[in-house]
Design an enzyme around this catalytic site. Structure first.
Site, PDB file in Angstrom:
ATOM      1  N   VAL A  27       0.874  -1.175   0.000  1.00 16.25           N
ATOM      2  CA  VAL A  27       0.000   0.000   0.000  1.00 16.25           C
ATOM      3  C   VAL A  27       0.911   1.224   0.000  1.00 16.25           C
ATOM      4  O   VAL A  27       1.986   1.217   0.583  1.00 16.25           O
ATOM      5  CB  VAL A  27      -0.959   0.067   1.215  1.00 16.25           C
ATOM      6  CG1 VAL A  27      -2.007  -1.025   1.150  1.00 16.25           C
ATOM      7  CG2 VAL A  27      -0.201   0.016   2.532  1.00 16.25           C
ATOM      8  N   SER A  28       0.465   2.286  -0.678  1.00 16.69           N
ATOM      9  CA  SER A  28       1.273   3.500  -0.721  1.00 16.69           C
ATOM     10  C   SER A  28       0.753   4.575   0.215  1.00 16.69           C
ATOM     11  O   SER A  28       1.493   5.444   0.644  1.00 16.69           O
ATOM     12  CB  SER A  28       1.328   4.050  -2.147  1.00 16.69           C
ATOM     13  OG  SER A  28       0.030   4.314  -2.632  1.00 16.69           O
ATOM     14  N   THR A  29      -0.547   4.529   0.557  1.00 16.81           N
ATOM     15  CA  THR A  29      -1.135   5.569   1.402  1.00 16.81           C
ATOM     16  C   THR A  29      -2.144   4.963   2.366  1.00 16.81           C
ATOM     17  O   THR A  29      -2.638   3.848   2.159  1.00 16.81           O
ATOM     18  CB  THR A  29      -1.862   6.633   0.549  1.00 16.81           C
ATOM     19  OG1 THR A  29      -2.953   6.003  -0.129  1.00 16.81           O
ATOM     20  CG2 THR A  29      -0.918   7.269  -0.462  1.00 16.81           C
ATOM     21  N   GLN A  32      -5.492   4.227   0.603  1.00 16.21           N
ATOM     22  CA  GLN A  32      -5.646   2.954  -0.085  1.00 16.21           C
ATOM     23  C   GLN A  32      -6.134   1.886   0.878  1.00 16.21           C
ATOM     24  O   GLN A  32      -6.978   1.066   0.529  1.00 16.21           O
ATOM     25  CB  GLN A  32      -4.315   2.522  -0.703  1.00 16.21           C
ATOM     26  CG  GLN A  32      -3.973   3.270  -1.982  1.00 16.21           C
ATOM     27  CD  GLN A  32      -2.797   2.633  -2.709  1.00 16.21           C
ATOM     28  OE1 GLN A  32      -1.984   1.942  -2.104  1.00 16.21           O
ATOM     29  NE2 GLN A  32      -2.712   2.862  -3.999  1.00 16.21           N
TER      30      GLN A  32
END
Length: 253
Positions: A27-29, A32
């Site tokens: 996951v990037s954020t 998300q």
């Protein structure tokens, strides 16, 4: 010799060992995770898939807060190292965009690991893609090409909308208002900041006269001007102010 006798002399059928795969989740954020692609959910999906198809999971590798814009990620590097060393025969991801959002990067991975030249398989749970087959590789390329087309189309529409707003004098940036401007009373439009516009004009005049950036900074201080942050106009600050002013004028032209 009867058929029964011949069958009795045949070797028992052999079964291929199960695929050994590394599972990669990302996951990037925080958004998300909130939108349904949390690490826990991804982990559960790949584990279920591995159990369903008899795949041995060698390791579950996590990249948390990592963007898919580059392949230079700690977790992904670890996953690929397992393929390089032969400790894993394949890589399982929940969804292709967890691995990469770039068609070019995907092509690099296929060439090095998952294509005919490589020996590893890439499996996507959500898209039901398995690159151990030619059909799987073709579907993978089509899906990623469509995904990149969608992102580029959205980017083009967004850029066009921002250019239109800028021409109307509306502020389209984040919390940092461009130097030389301030947000108008309506909270939407930008208006010129008289003092900072004087600084921009002075910078242009001094640069046209051939002064160095350091000398320009010193002259601005001598005239009583002060930067928004810090005690002096550094060369980087002056370059940033001049570049920002040019961009604003070009967009508004």
């Amino acid at each position: 010799m009867t058929c029964a006798d011949e069958m009795g002399t045949m070797s028992p059928p052999t079964t291929e060992p199960p695929m050994r795969a590394a599972a990669y989740i990302r996951v990037s954020t925080d958004k998300q995770a909130a939108d349904g692609v949390s690490l826990d959910m991804q982990a559960a999906k790949v584990r279920m898939y591995a159990e369903l198809y008899g795949i041995e999971l060698v390791e579950l590798i996590v990249d948390e807060g990592a963007s898919a814009k580059t392949l230079q990620r700690e977790g992904l590097t670890r996953a690929l190292s397992l393929l390089d060393s032969g400790e894993a025969d394949g890589l399982i991801v929940y969804k292709l965009d967890r691995l990469t959002r770039s068609v070019r990067d995907l092509g690099e991975l296929i060439d090095c690991y998952f294509g005919p030249k490589g020996s590893a398989a890439l499996v996507s749970v959500e898209e039901q893609v398995d690159t151990s087959t030619a059909t799987g590789r073709m579907i993978l390329n089509v899906l990623m090409s469509v995904s990149q087309w969608e992102r580029e189309t959205i980017g083009e529409r967004t850029s066009a909308a921002l250019r239109h707003k800028a021409k109307q004098g509306e502020y389209t940036g984040g919390p940092n208002v461009p130097y030389g401007y301030r947000v108008a009373a309506d909270g939407v439009r930008l208006e010129g900041h008289d003092g900072e516009q004087m600084v921009i004009a002075a910078i242009r005049e001094y640069r046209a006269a051939g002064l160095s950036l350091r000398k320009i900074g010193a002259k601005l201080l001598d005239h009583g001007f002060r930067p928004r942050k810090g005690a002096k106009f550094s060369p980087n600050t002056i370059n940033r102010i001049a570049k920002g002013a040019r961009i604003i004028e070009q967009v508004a032209a």
